[in-house]
Enzyme design. Structure first.
Site, PDB file in Angstrom:
ATOM      1  N   GLY A 130      56.176  69.348  57.044  1.00 14.56           N
ATOM      2  CA  GLY A 130      55.762  68.018  57.485  1.00 14.56           C
ATOM      3  C   GLY A 130      54.529  68.092  58.368  1.00 14.56           C
ATOM      4  O   GLY A 130      54.169  69.156  58.884  1.00 14.56           O
ATOM      5  N   CYS A 131      53.890  66.957  58.551  1.00 16.39           N
ATOM      6  CA  CYS A 131      52.622  66.932  59.286  1.00 16.39           C
ATOM      7  C   CYS A 131      52.829  67.183  60.777  1.00 16.39           C
ATOM      8  O   CYS A 131      52.244  68.107  61.350  1.00 16.39           O
ATOM      9  CB  CYS A 131      51.897  65.615  59.034  1.00 16.39           C
ATOM     10  SG  CYS A 131      52.887  64.142  59.309  1.00 16.39           S
ATOM     11  N   PHE A 132      53.659  66.367  61.437  1.00 15.87           N
ATOM     12  CA  PHE A 132      53.962  66.638  62.846  1.00 15.87           C
ATOM     13  C   PHE A 132      54.523  68.055  62.992  1.00 15.87           C
ATOM     14  O   PHE A 132      54.193  68.789  63.926  1.00 15.87           O
ATOM     15  CB  PHE A 132      55.016  65.645  63.370  1.00 15.87           C
ATOM     16  CG  PHE A 132      54.469  64.363  63.927  1.00 15.87           C
ATOM     17  CD1 PHE A 132      53.452  64.362  64.869  1.00 15.87           C
ATOM     18  CD2 PHE A 132      54.995  63.141  63.535  1.00 15.87           C
ATOM     19  CE1 PHE A 132      52.969  63.174  65.410  1.00 15.87           C
ATOM     20  CE2 PHE A 132      54.518  61.941  64.069  1.00 15.87           C
ATOM     21  CZ  PHE A 132      53.502  61.960  65.009  1.00 15.87           C
ATOM     22  N   ALA A 133      55.397  68.429  62.044  1.00 18.91           N
ATOM     23  CA  ALA A 133      56.035  69.744  62.120  1.00 18.91           C
ATOM     24  C   ALA A 133      55.005  70.860  62.085  1.00 18.91           C
ATOM     25  O   ALA A 133      55.140  71.875  62.781  1.00 18.91           O
ATOM     26  CB  ALA A 133      57.033  69.899  60.979  1.00 18.91           C
ATOM     27  N   THR A 134      53.960  70.697  61.288  1.00 17.98           N
ATOM     28  CA  THR A 134      52.924  71.725  61.225  1.00 17.98           C
ATOM     29  C   THR A 134      52.198  71.856  62.553  1.00 17.98           C
ATOM     30  O   THR A 134      52.056  72.955  63.108  1.00 17.98           O
ATOM     31  CB  THR A 134      51.911  71.382  60.101  1.00 17.98           C
ATOM     32  OG1 THR A 134      52.595  71.401  58.853  1.00 17.98           O
ATOM     33  CG2 THR A 134      50.754  72.359  60.077  1.00 17.98           C
TER      34      THR A 134
END
Lengths: 325, 325, 325, 325
Positions: free
Chosen positions: D134-138
């Protein structure tokens, strides 16, 4: 590898050139000249470059580079070339407006060719010195030239165009202060923008008898990049005729395309494209022409010219991912 | 009519004061002092005023005005008051940070009262000299004070707040240049913002034993107006307990309200309101506090203080139409 | 107190009306009708109202209110008035386009007066039914009417105007999606915008022989509020002549002013003003006209009309603090 | 040339994939699947593609492509793979969240490897099925992993991150309506964002005893692209120690770099980079991590994973020109 020197390395157009050249397969930055930043990493100024390269600004030039890009404020290219000497073999691309007009094109024995590939690709291929067009001038000429070639510009031409804040350069100013520009709209130099000179010159190059008025309103939009130009003038034919004429004119163009649908600016942001749309209302032809002012309107077109001058594919290093959002 | 003098008339907070005062039913601008603009119409600088009034900046002060607003850069209020003398009857409201802290509050025999009405309305009513709170400081204190009053701030307080570009003042700067700020995000002075002093002071005023850390991250948003602050800390009770406590604390507040739903910044833009929302997650209480940095965070609160100091209704002249869009 | 009913209470223009009326000293909201929101607090939809008032949407109307504002989509005012009956004494102000044109102005025995105060203040004062002008139509007419009155509109009129996203209403759509509109620019309905009808009608009301083309390009800007219109046409006199003519025409106008300097949109945002600037280039007069589309272009002008219809000062409740930033 | 199939071709992540793949020297789009757009040119939806290619959406899949990108809403990848069969040799990269967690990673005998190259480059090289992060996760993982590897995450981790409107996908919604989002700020899902699962999983993969709280506030910014994350937690060493640790961890990373200066979001917009900055205040380490949510946070990382899975240079086709302005 083509060895490249960049003069005026801290400005927007130099920054865009650097962003293009670090991914260009046939060219290599030899030096980036900026007296105020000499010794600093490029990434201190162009901060997206962190992690991309280890390269410092310099205050000395290498007079033997293959090509020199002048990214200076208007009037400063002449001053720079008077003060600095380069090899006879060094090609020069000026991004300022010092050499764009017929009256200015010869300097110290060097003849600058006006660098709009869609107008004179062959002349550029043979040129050693190129005057890169202005941003508004590029968008507007690409909207008008097919009509000029057909000798169909016989009435007033009405132009409204909006440019982003990068068009005003890196200097801090009241009209580029965030609190002023955010959610704002305004114009400047109504009907008297300095790009009218080169626009008229190119139109007359194709339509020698052109004698109409070009009424050009340049506006400041609250966005960073891009030019959105609408142009209308009398046109007797059908819109299909216009479309056929424009498609024929741009059949060999690598970056200029005729679009079927109404345009919006972000279709070209962060690309070297010019998109053109044609619409007919009553006796008027409405031409919409959009570009990224820093790319097709400046540094992208400069690389396009470099490619042509060095015999490369015109598109080399210009297959850019559009930002779009 | 209360006669008002404004010092530092060309800045943002002075502009907002003028916008408020021209519609205030009980106050009247006597002079607006700006040495650099003396003789110019106010509307040359605050250009929304075209058509609203005929009034010039001056470089001379009237020492007998009823109230003086100091809208100067931090540190300059002291200098100005050292160089200029006003009537003993002239009340002073300083929008800078020169007199906010206990250590600074007495100046030339004048004692400045910290002007946060929700904290000390009665003291303000009796004050002749008021130090208007900082913008971040206002949003954050209004989020914390009910907990402080209940002696419930016993653990680290984590604050993340975003301010608009007007927070940086009128000076042109790299981080308020449109091309930089547009669609951008960043922070500055992490954990060390100068407003921490007044925040800690007010918290300790209510909770004498407060000894926890306030960890405050101030961010720059790509908008012009407003502060959006999120605050969390340990809280044992239920969210309903917190709500009841906040509503009790703000039951007499004219501009600070507890909202049921999640907040978004534009709910308060161009108003003098502070909206607060409370949310519980695990053992943490999440407090959201939003204001317009130029109004409740500066000029609106200054007028609120003037109203209190002169015995007017606190809301006089502050029934503002929210922009919302 | 004037008792007010609002129909279509969840839309933008209703929201702005509510924001104005809660501070209006002579009018009071009696009901706000919205079938889809009946029973909800106004502040659930118009979320800046949190803390401002305790008032619910309703799905029943009070047929005896003093004035009814119709804030419905175009075409829906007729439908609503066919389905609902109000007192003979209830005045009606329609913010839609159902009754603006001569052909549409009589409905069920009611005659709607076109509500542009600068054009027909006296007629509005006597009217029971008013058709509030369109937003683009307001900005453009205020730019053209002084020339029309002097019978000087004898050539093509070229108009380029930009509107903010609130102009498109509350419905979610592709061109009001943030990711599309942010930093974008586009146009729609080139030369065929529906407001041309009322513009032509008003121009002909003053200049009976008007027969020129009005070439109007409506654009979508990436901002929320406001209309920035530039208009040019042939004009033989000097700019001072034009200025004198416009100042004379607007000498009694409470909200329309002639400005000396080039304009920018934020000078009028969140006000009921129209600012006009005049500039001469060659034989062309360039007229710039700017308004807030939701205020002078909709709800503000509606309140202005209410004030006139009820014999109040025209400016009552419209002394608004400009947002400016 | 690697033959590529794209499922869910009309969304943002598919659009970005297409923009990347048309310039990728080793991959070729075989089909772009979108049932609602079948038969239309790609450029009707992804309108920056006008002039770039002649290619239609399809509603039939080629089961023998070399690699399939699933660009579907969360939960729909499982449904799609249940309904459609591909060759045993077809590699799959899922951009949704269906297969990111250990509990979900095996599907129909296929084992999905979590595709964060900085965490498990070697596993990705050998993988046939990759779950793209995921984007935030990255952004958050790249900020935390070096500490986790050193077993130094032993206290609460405080995270505040802001995402652009493209993070919300193509669906029209109240919080992506231009008039709402413009100049606004807000948060959603405080402390409960769905990416916490994959973040915790990766942290524990490196620091098995990790048992602290991750307190994550996700915010909505008024910009289109990018994630700006600030993270802080207790750290005993000096900032130089942290820097050395991060530089060591990322010494082989092609896109993640440690920056010396404070960061701002536009340094990474339209690139596949992650920039990280480290700052020490008292006992806290402040880690700033920024990415483009659609590139390193989605489609760029997906191409990076494809490159690894097919034995190409990791950077192939990802030498992107930053937008920067």
């Amino acid at each position: 590898m083509i060895q490249v020197g960049i003069i005026g390395g801290a400005g927007y157009t130099a920054g865009e050139l650097i962003r293009l050249l670090i991914h260009h397969p046939e060219a290599e930055m030899n030096f980036v000249y900026s007296t105020s930043n000499a010794g600093n990493q490029l990434s201190k100024v162009h901060q997206d470059l962190v992690g991309s390269l280890d390269f410092e600004f310099t205050d000395t030039v290498n007079p033997n580079v293959d090509v020199l890009f002048l990214c200076l404020g208007h009037g400063n290219s002449v001053k720079f070339l008077e003060a600095n000497t380069f090899s006879e073999d060094t090609k020069i691309i000026d991004l300022g407006n010092d050499f764009r007009l017929e009256a200015d094109k010869v300097f110290n024995g060097k003849t600058f060719v006006y660098g709009l590939p869609e107008l004179q690709r062959e002349a550029i291929k043979k040129a050693n010195y190129v005057a890169n067009p202005g941003c508004f001038a590029t968008a507007i000429q690409l909207g008008l030239l097919p009509l000029a070639e057909a000798n169909l510009l016989n009435n007033d031409v009405h132009i409204n165009a909006v440019t982003g804040a990068t068009g005003a350069g890196t200097s801090l100013s009241a009209t580029t202060h965030y609190t002023w520009r955010d959610n704002n709209f305004s114009y400047y130099k109504p009907f008297t923008h300095q790009h009218l000179g080169e626009i008229n010159q190119s139109v007359k190059q194709l339509q020698g008898d052109f004698a109409s008025d070009i009424l050009f309103m340049p506006n400041r939009g609250n966005f960073s990049r891009g030019i959105f130009a609408t142009i209308y003038t009398d046109f007797e034919g059908a819109v299909e005729d216009a479309k056929a004429m424009y498609q024929a004119f741009y059949k060999d163009a690598e970056f200029t395309f005729v679009a079927d649908d109404f345009l919006h600016l972000k279709q070209v942001v962060n690309t070297n494209k010019c998109l053109i749309h044609l619409h007919k209302h009553g006796g008027k032809l409405l031409i919409t022409s959009i570009i990224d002012n820093l790319l097709k309107g400046a540094s992208g077109q400069a690389v396009e010219n470099m490619n042509l001058m060095f015999g490369l594919e015109e598109t080399t290093g210009l297959g850019l991912k559009a930002t779009y959002f």
